[in-house]
Design an enzyme around this catalytic site. Structure first.
Site, short mmCIF file in Angstrom:
data_model
loop_
_atom_site.label_atom_id
_atom_site.label_comp_id
_atom_site.label_asym_id
_atom_site.label_seq_id
_atom_site.Cartn_x
_atom_site.Cartn_y
_atom_site.Cartn_z
N HIS A 366 -0.68 -5.75 24.15
CA HIS A 366 -1.79 -6.46 23.50
C HIS A 366 -1.32 -7.79 22.92
O HIS A 366 -1.93 -8.84 23.17
CB HIS A 366 -2.37 -5.56 22.40
N GLU A 367 -0.24 -7.76 22.15
CA GLU A 367 0.25 -8.98 21.51
C GLU A 367 0.75 -9.99 22.54
O GLU A 367 0.49 -11.20 22.43
CB GLU A 367 1.37 -8.64 20.51
N HIS A 370 -2.13 -11.69 24.17
CA HIS A 370 -2.63 -12.82 23.37
C HIS A 370 -1.83 -14.09 23.66
O HIS A 370 -2.39 -15.19 23.71
CB HIS A 370 -2.52 -12.49 21.88
N CYS A 377 -10.84 -8.40 23.46
CA CYS A 377 -11.80 -8.08 24.52
C CYS A 377 -13.07 -7.48 23.94
O CYS A 377 -13.02 -6.53 23.14
CB CYS A 377 -11.17 -7.10 25.51
N CYS A 382 -10.51 -1.42 26.43
CA CYS A 382 -9.45 -2.25 27.02
C CYS A 382 -8.29 -2.34 26.04
O CYS A 382 -8.47 -2.29 24.81
CB CYS A 382 -10.04 -3.64 27.30
N CYS A 404 -10.10 -8.83 31.78
CA CYS A 404 -8.80 -9.21 31.21
C CYS A 404 -7.71 -9.21 32.27
O CYS A 404 -6.78 -10.02 32.20
CB CYS A 404 -8.45 -8.28 30.04
#
Length: 447
Positions: A366-367, A370, A377, A382, A404
């Protein structure tokens, strides 16, 4: 004698407020380029050298082709809106040892080819002739050669049959594209719609804007570059055997998820944290996350690092009025940090190993997502959904939704099916069964 193969860039997009030079490839263009690069490689089309216009749509097409060939890419500004003399000079500036060249000029080179190959272009319009294969004899003026071009074909120096073969192959592939869904359209039916948020959830009191694919393309973000295309993990703290194993597996996972080389650096000790950036919260020591980014990671980012992600076994907080955070990232410069602490309440055991590992994989990807420009999202369940707490993290999939994935692929240009198979194998090996099922469902849709 050199063999010259000219490839028109794949289908491009033109978002508002975007200059011609910066136009990106469209989703269809990404798929077309991947199809054709594999087709040429599988049919033993030998290439020694890539030279491309620096324009974004041409260079990205070239990079996708290079995933099949793994050669050095050279850009030449003369191939962007080239004159006939510029185009000629690019050919004759090539090293004598190079016998087969794949060139990605910008579209306006095709009027030049109309002059060079008038009899071909009177039969086949340039808009449907994306590949042109020819021989160039060093030491002879290109203008002289064009006058005898058609007779060269008849005598065999220009392989007319091969040209027709490539032409028909392209027409076949492109016509198939119109009938079949691309990868992202196909797996979109497996996206799970988000329900209305509850009061304790991330989306409940945050007015985040939906990031469209077009909006993503316009945003500033980091991209892999030659000599700067590696993800580094920087462990910080005192890790036990199980935690070390989780860091190792996270490195393996990120290599698959992002399809980029991933390396783990030697661990840094907790003594690197000064006293004034530590605090005690609920009898637990926490570290100021911003300090980790600004005073530890940025200064230690390797020269070839695209991303440097710190992993600490200490709990993190972003500022005094927050209880904690799972991770924090500086998206413009490609550094971030993730805390493992709350994934297992600071105590990884064999019993909770898989659950805490899955949390680490989700938060870490996730990070890093980014950093590649993907916002939280709002499209579907997601890995890029925002989270307030662990139960929300657990509810979110490790799978990125179709939108994504499209965003990530447009920056990293990987083979979607290869990545998906590798993710499924990773999930199977480490008994992350829900994610195995999701990967299998996606694979069913693209076979």
């Amino acid at each position: 004698m050199k063999k010259l193969i000219l490839v028109r860039h794949a289908k491009s997009d033109w978002p508002e407020e975007t200059e011609d030079f910066d136009r990106p490839l469209a989703d269809k263009g990404l798929a077309e380029a991947m199809h054709m690069s594999r087709f040429m490689k599988n049919n033993n089309v030998a290439i020694d050298y890539f030279v491309s216009s620096p324009a974004v749509r041409a260079l990205n097409t070239c990079k996708i082709f290079n995933q099949a060939y793994h050669l050095t890419i050279t850009t030449n500004e003369k191939l962007y809106n080239p004159s006939e003399s510029n185009f000629e000079s690019v050919i004759y500036d090539l090293d004598d040892n190079v016998s087969s060249v794949l060139s990605f000029p910008i579209t306006t080179v095709f009027p030049i080819l109309r002059i060079l190959f008038p009899k071909i272009f009177s039969t086949f319009p340039p808009v449907v002739l994306p590949v042109l294969k020819s021989t160039v004899i060093p030491g002879r003026n290109l203008k002289e050669q064009k006058r005898n071009c058609f007779s060269f074909m008849i005598r065999g120096r220009f392989n007319f049959i091969s040209k027709i073969f490539y032409f028909l192959a392209f027409i076949f592939l492109f016509s198939c594209q119109k009938k079949e869904k691309n990868y992202f359209e196909a797996i979109a039916s497996n996206d799970v719609k988000l329900s209305d948020p509850e009061p304790h959830e991330w989306r409940y009191n945050r007015n985040e804007k939906f990031q469209t694919f077009e909006g993503f393309q316009k945003s500033k973000k980091i991209h892999p570059e030659i000599g700067k295309n590696t993800i580094y993990l920087q462990p910080i703290g005192e890790f036990n055997i199980l935690q070390k194993k989780q860091v190792e597996l996270a490195g393996n996972y990120f290599k698959i998820y992002f399809q980029l080389e991933t390396k783990i650096l030697p661990a840094l000790p907790n003594t690197i944290f000064p006293k004034d950036i530590r605090r005690i919260k609920d009898e637990n020591e926490q570290i100021l996350a911003g300090y980790v980014l600004d005073s530890i990671l940025i200064k230690r980012k390797p020269k070839d690092a695209l991303v440097l992600m710190g992993i600490t076994e200490k709990d993190l907080f972003p500022r005094s009025d927050w209880n904690y955070i799972f991770g924090l990232a500086s998206y413009k410069i490609g550094v971030g940090v993730t805390s493992m602490y709350r994934f297992s309440n600071g105590n990884v055991t064999k019993a909770n190993f898989n659950r805490s590992l899955e949390r680490l994989l989700k938060v870490g990807s996730h990070e890093i997502g980014h950093m590649f420009g993907i916002s939280h999202c709002l499209n579907a369940n997601c890995v890029m959904n925002g989270s307030n707490h662990l139960s929300e993290t657990d509810y979110h999939f490790a799978r990125a939704c179709s939108l994504c994935q499209q965003k990530l692929n447009s920056s990293l240009h990987y083979d979607n099916k290869k990545r998906l198979n590798e993710l499924k194998n990773f999930f199977e090996k480490h008994h992350l069964n829900s994610e195995v099922t999701r990967a299998e469902e996606d694979l069913k849709l693209i076979k």
